[in-house]
Design a protein around this motif. Structure first.
Motif: not given
Length: 470
Positions: A351, A440, A443, A446
């Motif tokens: 992430c 999510r 975000c 992303r």
């Protein structure tokens, strides 16, 4: 704090069978009915605190031995596998996957292995890999993937090697005695191996000459690295038979994987010798996991300390459940292990909201982050940049970032949490495992859509990414 029900039927059944007791006799010893025990063993009912205490008192075991760390790792890997569009027409619920990992872990491992082979074949087809022309069958996992998964699913703790290393450390007086002196001295006294400087042009960390009984070490490597290589050589000389047995019993697909695993096991022994279990456990509690102070006490590097802390999973004497990862500047995870609920992605990058990526911007500092994953679990995350090189101006410098952390319930054991407001949920950054499995919806970082969500593309509206999740 979430009240998580504990379904550990397989572990209860294993304990009963290890004591050679029928269900009726076992139930009587812990003060419950046979029908209740039968429901627990089949994961139809969770285990209460009273039953856990009865088990601990009756069978003299640690309650922590019933923790779900192994199931969490297997559940994470299985959950990631079933997000693949291949399984679009059948989406098992979380409870169904928990039942599989708890009651049939062998089946879960088989499904994960099959999915990995499918992924590798798909990638080969997509890139017109040469193996297609050779008529290759199902792609085998790479040797490194196999070995990485081996350590992952044994909780990165190898009991036989850990105990042997700790016993030898006690004889050598480590950590009270500096390992950089104790280990070469032991090699010479016990094995007739002298330590010498490697020539700079060799550009290596270690070279052992079995004929001349000489261990050549890079004189420009940090002291902690030279100590580790000396400890590795001791492992090669003294634990070869044990290491070979463990590697050969792991069921690898290739001899290459067996040899890589043997190197990994010798590395494990070296870390356990430099940082013996009980000494490190006590020091971590005393110094509240201050990485720099621990590194100084054990004559180790911060990376060595962080990696070793993630292996502190001895039954009955577990340390704080810690995750550890090492990442290069391209975002590749080159080392990973988690004794916490946080599990690293097996495919794709980490992430981008995770603070480990920021460590390259602040070399020499430990940066902190309070983070929350989509499942609602919150973490204290630490990251720092490390450089590896030596040998002068023109020698290549390898740069990595290492990440260490724990769930916030253990944050009080870390000096780094003292001035953080861990009670304020708004202060936690939302992070994920990887974009392909993170759902999510808003975000801004992303990179790719999640595999299991349908996309909505509106030509009249544009946010941070050119689609919304349905």
């Amino acid at each position: 704090m979430r009240n998580t029900k504990l379904f550990i039927g397989r572990k209860i059944r294993d304990l009963r069978e290890a004591n050679r007791l029928a269900q009726a006799a076992f139930a009587e010893r812990i003060g419950i009915s046979t029908s209740y025990l039968n429901q627990i063993e089949n994961n139809q009912r969770s285990v209460s605190a009273a039953v856990l205490l009865a088990l601990a008192e009756t069978f003299r075991i640690e309650i922590s031995d019933f923790s779900s760390g192994e199931s969490d790792r297997l559940l994470s890997a299985l959950s990631e596998a079933v997000t693949d569009p291949l399984f679009e027409n059948f989406k098992p619920s979380l409870q169904e996957m928990k039942l599989v990992t708890q009651n049939a872990p062998g089946f879960a491992h088989a499904l994960i292995t099959a999915h990995q082979a499918y992924r590798r074949n798909s990638e080969q087809l997509a890139s017109f890999d040469d193996t297609i022309g050779r008529g290759a069958g199902v792609a085998e996992p790479s040797a490194y993937e196999e070995v990485r998964d081996f350590f992952h699913f044994v909780d990165n703790y190898i009991h036989e090697l850990d105990i042997a290393a700790e016993e030898l450390a006690a004889k050598l007086g480590i950590p009270d005695r500096d390992p950089s002196a104790a280990l070469p001295d032991y090699l010479e006294r016990q094995h007739g191996v002298t330590t010498a400087r490697a020539a700079p042009e060799e550009n290596l960390l270690r070279r052992f000459d079995p004929v001349r009984r000489t261990l050549h070490l890079n004189p420009f490597s940090p002291v902690s690295t030279r100590s580790f290589q000396a400890a590795f050589q001791i492992g090669e000389l003294e634990m070869a038979e044990t290491i070979a047995t463990i590697a050969e019993n792991a069921g690898f697909h290739s001899g290459e994987a067996v040899e890589i695993c043997r190197i990994g096991l010798a590395n494990y022994f070296a870390g356990a010798l430099m940082m013996p279990y009980e000494a490190l456990l006590a020091s971590a509690r005393e110094l509240r996991h201050d990485l720099d102070l621990l590194a100084s006490r054990f004559g180790a590097s911060v990376e060595q300390i962080a990696h070793r802390l993630s292996t502190m999973q001895r039954p009955g004497r577990k340390g704080v459940p810690i995750f550890f990862a090492r990442i290069d500047r391209a975002g590749n995870i080159t080392k990973r292990h988690s004794a916490a609920k946080l599990q690293f992605a097996r495919f794709g990058a980490a992430c981008p909201l995770w603070n480990v990526h920021q460590a390259f911007e602040t070399p020499g500092r430990i940066i902190r982050q309070l983070a929350e994953t989509p499942d609602g679990v919150r973490y204290l995350c630490l990251a720092t940049e490390i450089s590896k090189g030596g040998g002068g101006f023109r020698a290549p410098q390898r740069r990595y970032a290492i990440a260490v952390g724990c769930e916030v319930t253990h944050a009080g054991d870390f000096v780094y949490a003292d001035d953080l407001d861990i009670a304020n949920r708004a202060g936690f950054d939302p992070i994920g495992i990887s974009c392909r499995i993170c759902e999510r919806p808003n975000c801004a970082q992303r990179a790719v859509p999640p595999l299991k969500r349908r996309l909505v593309v509106d030509h009249n509206h544009r946010g941070a990414v050119p689609y919304r999740l349905d």
